[in-house]
Design an enzyme around this catalytic site. Structure first.
Site, PDB file in Angstrom:
ATOM      1  N   TYR A 236     -40.156  31.860 -20.628  1.00 36.56           N
ATOM      2  CA  TYR A 236     -39.664  33.712 -20.658  1.00 36.56           C
ATOM      3  C   TYR A 236     -39.276  34.527 -22.230  1.00 36.56           C
ATOM      4  O   TYR A 236     -38.777  33.323 -23.314  1.00 36.56           O
ATOM      5  CB  TYR A 236     -38.504  34.408 -19.889  1.00 36.56           C
ATOM      6  CG  TYR A 236     -37.027  34.468 -20.436  1.00 36.56           C
ATOM      7  CD1 TYR A 236     -36.348  35.591 -21.216  1.00 36.56           C
ATOM      8  CD2 TYR A 236     -36.377  33.053 -20.046  1.00 36.56           C
ATOM      9  CE1 TYR A 236     -34.843  34.950 -21.737  1.00 36.56           C
ATOM     10  CE2 TYR A 236     -35.415  32.697 -20.509  1.00 36.56           C
ATOM     11  CZ  TYR A 236     -34.276  33.947 -21.391  1.00 36.56           C
ATOM     12  OH  TYR A 236     -33.064  34.088 -21.873  1.00 36.56           O
TER      13      TYR A 236
ATOM     14  N   ARG B 105     -42.550  31.696 -30.240  1.00 31.57           N
ATOM     15  CA  ARG B 105     -41.517  30.768 -29.422  1.00 31.57           C
ATOM     16  C   ARG B 105     -41.912  31.258 -28.108  1.00 31.57           C
ATOM     17  O   ARG B 105     -41.730  29.512 -27.554  1.00 31.57           O
ATOM     18  CB  ARG B 105     -40.364  31.290 -29.318  1.00 31.57           C
ATOM     19  CG  ARG B 105     -39.193  29.897 -29.248  1.00 31.57           C
ATOM     20  CD  ARG B 105     -38.064  31.123 -29.546  1.00 31.57           C
ATOM     21  NE  ARG B 105     -37.631  32.122 -28.801  1.00 31.57           N
ATOM     22  CZ  ARG B 105     -36.232  33.320 -28.844  1.00 31.57           C
ATOM     23  NH1 ARG B 105     -35.631  32.830 -29.017  1.00 31.57           N
ATOM     24  NH2 ARG B 105     -36.324  34.145 -27.856  1.00 31.57           N
TER      25      ARG B 105
ATOM     26  N   ARG C 296     -44.378  23.436  -2.016  1.00 32.58           N
ATOM     27  CA  ARG C 296     -43.139  22.263  -2.403  1.00 32.58           C
ATOM     28  C   ARG C 296     -43.528  21.423  -3.037  1.00 32.58           C
ATOM     29  O   ARG C 296     -43.126  20.185  -1.746  1.00 32.58           O
ATOM     30  CB  ARG C 296     -42.028  22.453  -2.133  1.00 32.58           C
ATOM     31  CG  ARG C 296     -40.329  21.925  -2.972  1.00 32.58           C
ATOM     32  CD  ARG C 296     -38.971  22.719  -2.408  1.00 32.58           C
ATOM     33  NE  ARG C 296     -38.275  22.315  -3.041  1.00 32.58           N
ATOM     34  CZ  ARG C 296     -37.563  21.193  -3.380  1.00 32.58           C
ATOM     35  NH1 ARG C 296     -38.288  20.343  -2.545  1.00 32.58           N
ATOM     36  NH2 ARG C 296     -35.971  21.008  -3.989  1.00 32.58           N
TER      37      ARG C 296
ATOM     38  N   LYS D 178     -37.044  27.840 -24.370  1.00 33.66           N
ATOM     39  CA  LYS D 178     -36.534  29.211 -23.139  1.00 33.66           C
ATOM     40  C   LYS D 178     -36.634  29.360 -22.424  1.00 33.66           C
ATOM     41  O   LYS D 178     -38.249  29.956 -21.666  1.00 33.66           O
ATOM     42  CB  LYS D 178     -36.694  30.485 -24.213  1.00 33.66           C
ATOM     43  CG  LYS D 178     -35.628  31.925 -24.278  1.00 33.66           C
ATOM     44  CD  LYS D 178     -36.422  32.828 -25.014  1.00 33.66           C
ATOM     45  CE  LYS D 178     -35.318  33.963 -25.156  1.00 33.66           C
ATOM     46  NZ  LYS D 178     -34.135  33.717 -25.277  1.00 33.66           N
TER      47      LYS D 178
ATOM     48  N   GLU E 138     -23.834  27.354 -28.739  1.00 34.54           N
ATOM     49  CA  GLU E 138     -23.715  29.423 -29.062  1.00 34.54           C
ATOM     50  C   GLU E 138     -23.302  30.144 -28.143  1.00 34.54           C
ATOM     51  O   GLU E 138     -22.737  29.053 -27.511  1.00 34.54           O
ATOM     52  CB  GLU E 138     -25.630  28.667 -29.100  1.00 34.54           C
ATOM     53  CG  GLU E 138     -26.334  28.429 -27.501  1.00 34.54           C
ATOM     54  CD  GLU E 138     -27.372  28.173 -28.074  1.00 34.54           C
ATOM     55  OE1 GLU E 138     -28.426  28.825 -28.450  1.00 34.54           O
ATOM     56  OE2 GLU E 138     -27.732  27.271 -26.075  1.00 34.54           O
TER      57      GLU E 138
ATOM     58  N   LEU F 230     -31.024  27.292 -28.782  1.00 33.26           N
ATOM     59  CA  LEU F 230     -32.514  28.044 -29.177  1.00 33.26           C
ATOM     60  C   LEU F 230     -32.810  28.384 -30.145  1.00 33.26           C
ATOM     61  O   LEU F 230     -31.499  29.279 -31.087  1.00 33.26           O
ATOM     62  CB  LEU F 230     -31.723  29.416 -27.842  1.00 33.26           C
ATOM     63  CG  LEU F 230     -33.293  30.268 -27.907  1.00 33.26           C
ATOM     64  CD1 LEU F 230     -34.309  29.461 -26.833  1.00 33.26           C
ATOM     65  CD2 LEU F 230     -33.024  31.539 -27.064  1.00 33.26           C
TER      66      LEU F 230
END
Length: 287
Positions: free
Chosen positions: A33, A52, A101, A151, A183, A207
Site C-alpha cells: 500500500y 516506492r 485459498r 510497504k 523506527e 521503511l
C-alpha cells in the site's frame, strides 16, 4: 455524505465497495500500500510514493495494476469526486483473487491484481495540536519480519505496539532491535544532539520513508548536519530533541521517551523549523 471509492476499474459508493473473500490481501496479507498526503487539494510527494510502490511490487514479484500516470489520474479523479482538500489517499494492491485459498502464488497471467483507492479527510497541518505539544513515546521490542523496507499490509504488530503505547498513557511506540531503535509504529524516528540530526540508515530494517527522504534533503539544503546511523533509547533520552516523520504526521516533535523528558520537554527549534520547511516546500511541489 458517502465517499466514492475506487475498486478494480470502477468508482463506487463506499457502501458498495467490496472485494472477494478469496482475495489474497484478505487471506494472506499478500499486498502492498501507499498513503499520499493531500494539501490544498494537491498530492504531496506523489512521484516518490509511486517509485516506492513499484519497488514494493517488484520485491514481492507482484504485477503492477497500472502505470504511474494512470494512478495519478485515478488519484486526481478521486479527489475531485470527493471534494477533498486536506487529507490523504490510501492505495492498496494485492495479488488478487485466485478463487480459492492456496499458499502458492496464482499465475499473474490469469489472476489480475486487486487495486483499491479511497480518501480520508484530516485537519489542515496547522490545526494538528500535537505539533505544538509534542508526542510521548514508549519503546517496545521489534519482532516484525525482516523486510520492513517493503510497504506491505502486514501491520498487526505495529497496531499492537500502538495499543501498548495507548495503554501506557503515551501516543506512540518506537521499536527496538538489538538495543537500537529501528523506527516508530508508522513513522521514521530521529534525535537531535548538539545540532546534529541522527536517524537510522536505510536498509531492510526500516521503511524507506518518502517524507524521510524529502525531509533529509531539505535539512541538508538548509545546512543542517545529518548523521545516518542507529541510536539507542538512552541516546534518545539524553538528546536535545527528538521527532518523527511520516506522510500523515509530516514532522512531529517527540517530547518524552519511556517517561524521560527530552530536552526542555517541549518541541525544539530544529523539529519546529524542519516542519515549517517541509510544509512550505511540499505545498510548492505538490501535484
Amino acid at each position: 455524505m458517502s465517499r466514492t471509492v475506487y475498486v478494480n476499474g470502477a468508482f463506487v459508493p463506499e457502501a458498495e465497495a467490496t472485494v472477494s473473500v478469496f482475495d489474497r490481501g484478505f487471506l494472506m496479507a499478500d499486498g502492498v500500500y501507499e498513503v499520499t498526503t493531500v494539501m490544498d487539494g494537491r498530492l504531496v510527494d506523489f512521484p516518490g510514493h509511486m517509485a516506492r510502490l513499484e519497488r514494493s511490487l517488484s520485491e514481492l514479484d507482484m504485477p503492477s495494476p497500472a502505470t504511474a500516470d494512470e494512478l495519478l489520474a485515478l488519484h486526481r479523479e478521486l479527489l475531485e469526486r470527493n471534494g477533498l482538500q486536506q487529507g490523504r489517499v490510501y492505495l492498496q494492491v494485492t495479488r488478487g483473487n485466485p478463487g480459492d485459498r492456496d499458499f502458492a502464488f496464482p499465475d499473474p497471467a490469469t489472476v489480475a491484481p486487486t487495486l483499491v483507492l479511497f480518501t480520508q479527510e484530516t485537519p489542515a497541518p496547522e490545526a494538528i495540536g500535537a505539533a505544538r505539544s509534542g508526542l510521548r513515546v514508549i519503546s517496545v521490542p521489534d519482532i516484525r519480519w525482516h523486510r520492513r523496507d517493503i510497504k506491505t499490509v502486514q501491520l498487526l504488530y505495529p497496531s499492537m505496539a500502538k495499543m501498548m503505547a495507548k495503554a501506557a498513557g503515551a501516543d506512540d511506540a518506537w521499536l527496538v532491535e538489538d538495543g537500537k531503535v529501528t523506527e516508530g509504529t508508522s513513522n521514521n524516528a530521529y534525535i537531535v544532539k548538539n545540532g546534529r540530526i541522527v536517524t537510522r540508515e536505510l536498509s531492510h530494517d526500516i521503511l524507506h520513508g518518502i517524507t524521510r527522504a524529502a525531509l533529509l534533503r531539505y535539512a541538508r539544503e538548509a545546512q543542517m548536519v545529518v548523521e545516518e546511523r542507529a541510536f539507542t533509547i538512552a541516546e534518545a533520552q539524553a538528546a536535545d530533541e527528538a521527532f518523527i516523520t511520516s506522510a500523515s504526521a509530516f514532522v512531529m516533535p517527540v517530547v518524552s521517551v519511556d517517561g524521560a523528558q527530552i530536552g526542555a520537554g517541549t518541541p525544539g527549534p530544529v523539529a519546529t523549523r524542519l516542519r515549517e520547511i517541509y510544509l512550505e516546500e511540499s505545498r510548492k511541489a505538490a501535484l
